[in-house]
Each structure stands twice: as C-alpha cells, then as structure tokens.
Design an enzyme around this catalytic site. Structure first.
Site, PDB file in Angstrom:
ATOM      1  N   TRP A  23       2.716  -0.005   2.310  1.00 17.67           N
ATOM      2  CA  TRP A  23       1.503  -0.262   3.099  1.00 17.67           C
ATOM      3  C   TRP A  23       1.379  -1.758   3.301  1.00 17.67           C
ATOM      4  O   TRP A  23       1.492  -2.528   2.344  1.00 17.67           O
ATOM      5  CB  TRP A  23       0.273   0.285   2.357  1.00 17.67           C
ATOM      6  CG  TRP A  23      -1.023   0.026   3.060  1.00 17.67           C
ATOM      7  CD1 TRP A  23      -1.243   0.003   4.411  1.00 17.67           C
ATOM      8  CD2 TRP A  23      -2.285  -0.256   2.435  1.00 17.67           C
ATOM      9  NE1 TRP A  23      -2.570  -0.267   4.660  1.00 17.67           N
ATOM     10  CE2 TRP A  23      -3.231  -0.439   3.479  1.00 17.67           C
ATOM     11  CE3 TRP A  23      -2.713  -0.363   1.112  1.00 17.67           C
ATOM     12  CZ2 TRP A  23      -4.573  -0.718   3.233  1.00 17.67           C
ATOM     13  CZ3 TRP A  23      -4.050  -0.648   0.865  1.00 17.67           C
ATOM     14  CH2 TRP A  23      -4.965  -0.817   1.917  1.00 17.67           C
ATOM     15  N   LYS A  77       3.185  10.403   5.593  1.00 17.13           N
ATOM     16  CA  LYS A  77       1.823  10.971   5.684  1.00 17.13           C
ATOM     17  C   LYS A  77       1.387  11.109   7.135  1.00 17.13           C
ATOM     18  O   LYS A  77       1.809  10.330   7.986  1.00 17.13           O
ATOM     19  CB  LYS A  77       0.826  10.042   4.961  1.00 17.13           C
ATOM     20  CG  LYS A  77       1.325   9.503   3.634  1.00 17.13           C
ATOM     21  CD  LYS A  77       0.305   8.658   2.911  1.00 17.13           C
ATOM     22  CE  LYS A  77       0.923   7.996   1.693  1.00 17.13           C
ATOM     23  NZ  LYS A  77       1.632   6.738   1.959  1.00 17.13           N
ATOM     24  N   HIS A 109      -3.079  12.039   5.088  1.00 17.18           N
ATOM     25  CA  HIS A 109      -3.346  10.666   4.659  1.00 17.18           C
ATOM     26  C   HIS A 109      -4.810  10.432   4.296  1.00 17.18           C
ATOM     27  O   HIS A 109      -5.116   9.696   3.359  1.00 17.18           O
ATOM     28  CB  HIS A 109      -2.954   9.716   5.803  1.00 17.18           C
ATOM     29  CG  HIS A 109      -2.692   8.317   5.377  1.00 17.18           C
ATOM     30  ND1 HIS A 109      -1.805   7.502   6.028  1.00 17.18           N
ATOM     31  CD2 HIS A 109      -3.188   7.570   4.371  1.00 17.18           C
ATOM     32  CE1 HIS A 109      -1.777   6.315   5.428  1.00 17.18           C
ATOM     33  NE2 HIS A 109      -2.607   6.336   4.426  1.00 17.18           N
ATOM     34  N   SER A 146      -3.944  12.783   0.277  1.00 16.06           N
ATOM     35  CA  SER A 146      -4.182  11.410  -0.151  1.00 16.06           C
ATOM     36  C   SER A 146      -5.646  11.071   0.111  1.00 16.06           C
ATOM     37  O   SER A 146      -6.202  11.483   1.139  1.00 16.06           O
ATOM     38  CB  SER A 146      -3.264  10.459   0.624  1.00 16.06           C
ATOM     39  OG  SER A 146      -3.412   9.137   0.162  1.00 16.06           O
ATOM     40  N   LEU A 197      -1.768  -2.566  -8.102  1.00 10.00           N
ATOM     41  CA  LEU A 197      -2.061  -3.951  -8.497  1.00 10.00           C
ATOM     42  C   LEU A 197      -3.320  -4.443  -7.772  1.00 10.00           C
ATOM     43  O   LEU A 197      -3.540  -5.652  -7.621  1.00 10.00           O
ATOM     44  CB  LEU A 197      -0.863  -4.851  -8.160  1.00 10.00           C
ATOM     45  CG  LEU A 197       0.485  -4.373  -8.725  1.00 10.00           C
ATOM     46  CD1 LEU A 197       1.647  -5.197  -8.173  1.00 10.00           C
ATOM     47  CD2 LEU A 197       0.471  -4.419 -10.247  1.00 10.00           C
TER      48      LEU A 197
HETATM   49  P1  A2P Z   1       3.796  -9.654  -1.690  1.00 11.23           P
HETATM   50  O1  A2P Z   1       3.971  -8.380  -0.915  1.00 11.23           O
HETATM   51  O2  A2P Z   1       3.582 -10.851  -0.823  1.00 11.23           O
HETATM   52  O3  A2P Z   1       4.884  -9.852  -2.708  1.00 11.23           O
HETATM   53  P2  A2P Z   1      -0.486  -3.343  -4.520  1.00 11.23           P
HETATM   54  O4  A2P Z   1       0.829  -2.827  -4.957  1.00 11.23           O
HETATM   55  O5  A2P Z   1      -1.613  -3.065  -5.423  1.00 11.23           O
HETATM   56  O6  A2P Z   1      -0.812  -2.972  -3.096  1.00 11.23           O
HETATM   57  O7  A2P Z   1      -0.391  -4.962  -4.524  1.00 11.23           O
HETATM   58  C1  A2P Z   1       0.424  -5.607  -3.602  1.00 11.23           C
HETATM   59  C2  A2P Z   1       0.069  -7.085  -3.576  1.00 11.23           C
HETATM   60  O8  A2P Z   1       0.454  -7.706  -4.796  1.00 11.23           O
HETATM   61  C3  A2P Z   1       0.780  -7.786  -2.480  1.00 11.23           C
HETATM   62  O9  A2P Z   1      -0.074  -8.826  -2.027  1.00 11.23           O
HETATM   63  C4  A2P Z   1       2.005  -8.376  -3.178  1.00 11.23           C
HETATM   64  O10 A2P Z   1       2.414  -9.555  -2.531  1.00 11.23           O
HETATM   65  C5  A2P Z   1       1.492  -8.672  -4.558  1.00 11.23           C
HETATM   66  N1  A2P Z   1       2.504  -8.485  -5.616  1.00 11.23           N
HETATM   67  C6  A2P Z   1       3.281  -7.398  -5.806  1.00 11.23           C
HETATM   68  N2  A2P Z   1       4.050  -7.543  -6.904  1.00 11.23           N
HETATM   69  C7  A2P Z   1       3.756  -8.752  -7.410  1.00 11.23           C
HETATM   70  C8  A2P Z   1       4.213  -9.475  -8.555  1.00 11.23           C
HETATM   71  N3  A2P Z   1       5.134  -8.955  -9.376  1.00 11.23           N
HETATM   72  N4  A2P Z   1       3.700 -10.707  -8.768  1.00 11.23           N
HETATM   73  C9  A2P Z   1       2.770 -11.243  -7.937  1.00 11.23           C
HETATM   74  N5  A2P Z   1       2.289 -10.606  -6.844  1.00 11.23           N
HETATM   75  C10 A2P Z   1       2.772  -9.368  -6.583  1.00 11.23           C
END
Ligand code: A2P
Length: 281
Positions: A23, A77, A109, A146, A197
């Site tokens: 996404w 989806k 979705h 979802s 995250l």
């Molecule tokens: P990027 O895509 O620029 O690497 P989620 O999985 O909750 O959607 O979070 C995704 C967000 O977290 C994106 O902004 C991604 O940035 C960032 N991100 C994903 N993995 C890491 C990591 N290991 N360390 C820091 N930022 C991360």
C-alpha cells in the site's frame, strides 16, 4: 520460525507468517523494485490490491524473479465493485495485471465504500458469490475480507457458502482492535495486520525506542516480533532495500513476557484505525 514459516488457514491452505505490504508503493520502479528486493530477502507472500494501482508492476517483479508460482502466496483485493458481474471482471483484470492464473487470497477491501454504504449487505452478498465462483473455477484459493467489523461480517457469514478465512485489519501496538481480533478467532478467521508499523508513526514511541535499545534491535524489529508473538500476520511495507531485509530479520530473539505486556499497553500512542462506517470514501 522464519519468513517462510506458515499459519494454516481454516480451509487447509498455508500462508507465510509475514507478508510484504505494498500500500502506497507507487506503480512503476518503486513498486517493482520493492517487490524484487522483498523476494530477494526471502519474502514469499506479497499483498496488493486493485485500489493500490500497482498490480502491473508487482506482476512484472514476480515474473522476473523466476520463483515458481507454487512457492509464492499472492493476495489482492476488490474495491469499487457493486455487483456479481463487476466483481468477476475485477478478478479477471487483477489476474491479468499480476500475470498469474490464480491468486492465493482474494479479499473484499472495504465493507461499505461510501457509494454503496446504504446497501452494503446486498452488495457484499453479490460480490461474495462472484468470489466463491472464482474459487470454484480455480482462479482463487481462499477468500476473505478486509476492514470488516463484526456488524459487517455477521450478514456475510449468513449467506456465505464458502467461509471467509482472513480478515485483514489495521493492527499495531497503538490500535490492536481486540474486539475484531476476538471475533475473527471465534470464527476461524485469521487476522492479518496491515500498517503493522502504524504507517511509520510507531517509530516515535519512546517505550519502543527503549525496548529497541534493550534488545539491540530496531523499533520495526521489536514491533514485528511482537506481532508474531501475538499470533498476527504482519504486512510491513517499505520501499527501501535495507529496511525490507531488516523487517524479516526478526526471528532470532524472544521478547520477555513483561515487555510484550508493555507493548500491549501502548494503545493510542501512534494513531487509531478508521471506523469504516464513518470514512468519506
Ligand atoms: P519506506 O517505505 O520509505 O521505507 P506500515 O508497514 O505500518 O505501513 O509502515 C510503513 C512505513 O514505515 C513506511 O513509511 C516505511 O517507509 C516505514 N518503514 C518500514 N520499515 C521500516 C524500518 N525498518 N525502519 C524505518 N522505517 C520503516
């Protein structure tokens, strides 16, 4: 456990315990490269959606990887469909764009996009029938939903001939949506965690930064390890090669019970899930 370790769905199909989220990965180089790097890092489970607009790039990355189809788990989806015919056509389009003969998992979705909100029960029953026919035709292995709450799932369960085996919802330490998680469990529905995250917001939480120091891991690794400890299936998204690799380097440590509890208690520290009945789309 490793990135290819699996959970078993209620219908017997196996699903790798971590999936790669796409996404907000832009169609073109960005989505193509991120999936390429994910496959190189060992991910075998890729999660996309018609609404992400990147199935075509993801399909190319999968094809170019040369990995056997049977060794991959691919989810997509349905978004803006309101009838049996539209849902059947959307499935065909996703299969074509992804360059595959079948998808492993096909999800509704959103339970009630605004345009169909007053009649969401009928809409979901109609498109579910098309999804069931997709299963019968061998174009889909498993079907699910979802962003569904209990009030959306109950009417679907009443008419479903083939039961949903997955509900993909936002789950992270800041919003665990425990009511939905419990409902899923009671109905043999696996909870997949999108935004594991917090779409990046989780990195600012002090308690997680302290735990990262304590274990000598990154915040992402702490949170993803916690997701597995809780029995969720996280779908971390990243477009950076080193982060993509880091997010599956999470199997060599175990959080102490007290630390798991501390993470359980972080509700509201980095945002909450949207209520599907109230969003403006
Ligand atoms: P990027 O895509 O620029 O690497 P989620 O999985 O909750 O959607 O979070 C995704 C967000 O977290 C994106 O902004 C991604 O940035 C960032 N991100 C994903 N993995 C890491 C990591 N290991 N360390 C820091 N930022 C991360």
């Amino acid at each position: 456990m490793s990135v290819t370790h699996t959970y078993t769905l209620a219908n017997g199909y196996k699903i790798p315990v971590v999936g790669f989220g796409t996404w907000q990965s832009k169609d073109g180089e960005e989505a193509y490269n991120s999936v390429k790097w994910a496959l190189e890092s060992g991910y075998r489970h890729i999660d996309t959606a018609e609404a992400y607009g990147n199935e075509d790039s993801i399909g190319r990355a999968i094809k170019d990887s040369g990995i056997a189809r049977k060794d991959l788990f691919i989810t997509t989806k349905l978004w803006g469909t309101n009838s049996y015919e539209e849902a059947s056509a959307a499935l065909e389009k996703s299969l074509k764009d992804l360059q595959v003969d079948y998808v492993d998992l096909f999800l509704i979705h959103w339970p009630n996009p605004k345009a169909f909100r007053p009649d969401f029960v009928t809409r979901n029953a109609n498109i579910w029938k098309a999804m069931e026919d997709g299963v019968k035709a061998g174009k889909v292995h498993s079907i699910g939903v979802s962003n569904f709450h209990e009030r959306h799932l109950l009417p679907l369960l009443e008419v479903a001939e083939i039961k949903p085996v997955v509900n993909q919802i936002l789950v992270n330490p800041s919003d665990q949506q425990l009511g939905i998680v419990e409902f899923n469990k009671a109905h043999d529905i696996l909870t997949e965690a999108y935004s594991p995250l917090g779409t990046g917001k989780i990195f600012g939480v002090k308690e997680l930064q302290d735990l990262a120091k304590k274990y000598g891991k990154s915040v992402a690794q702490i949170v993803l390890n916690w997701q597995l400890e809780k029995g969720y299936l996280p779908l971390p998204k990243s477009i950076h090669a080193e982060r993509i690799a880091q997010n599956v380097d999470i199997f060599d440590f175990k959080l102490e019970a007290g630390d798991v509890e501390q993470i359980d208690g972080l509700h509201g520290k980095a945002g909450l899930a949207k209520n599907p009945d109230e969003v403006d789309f």
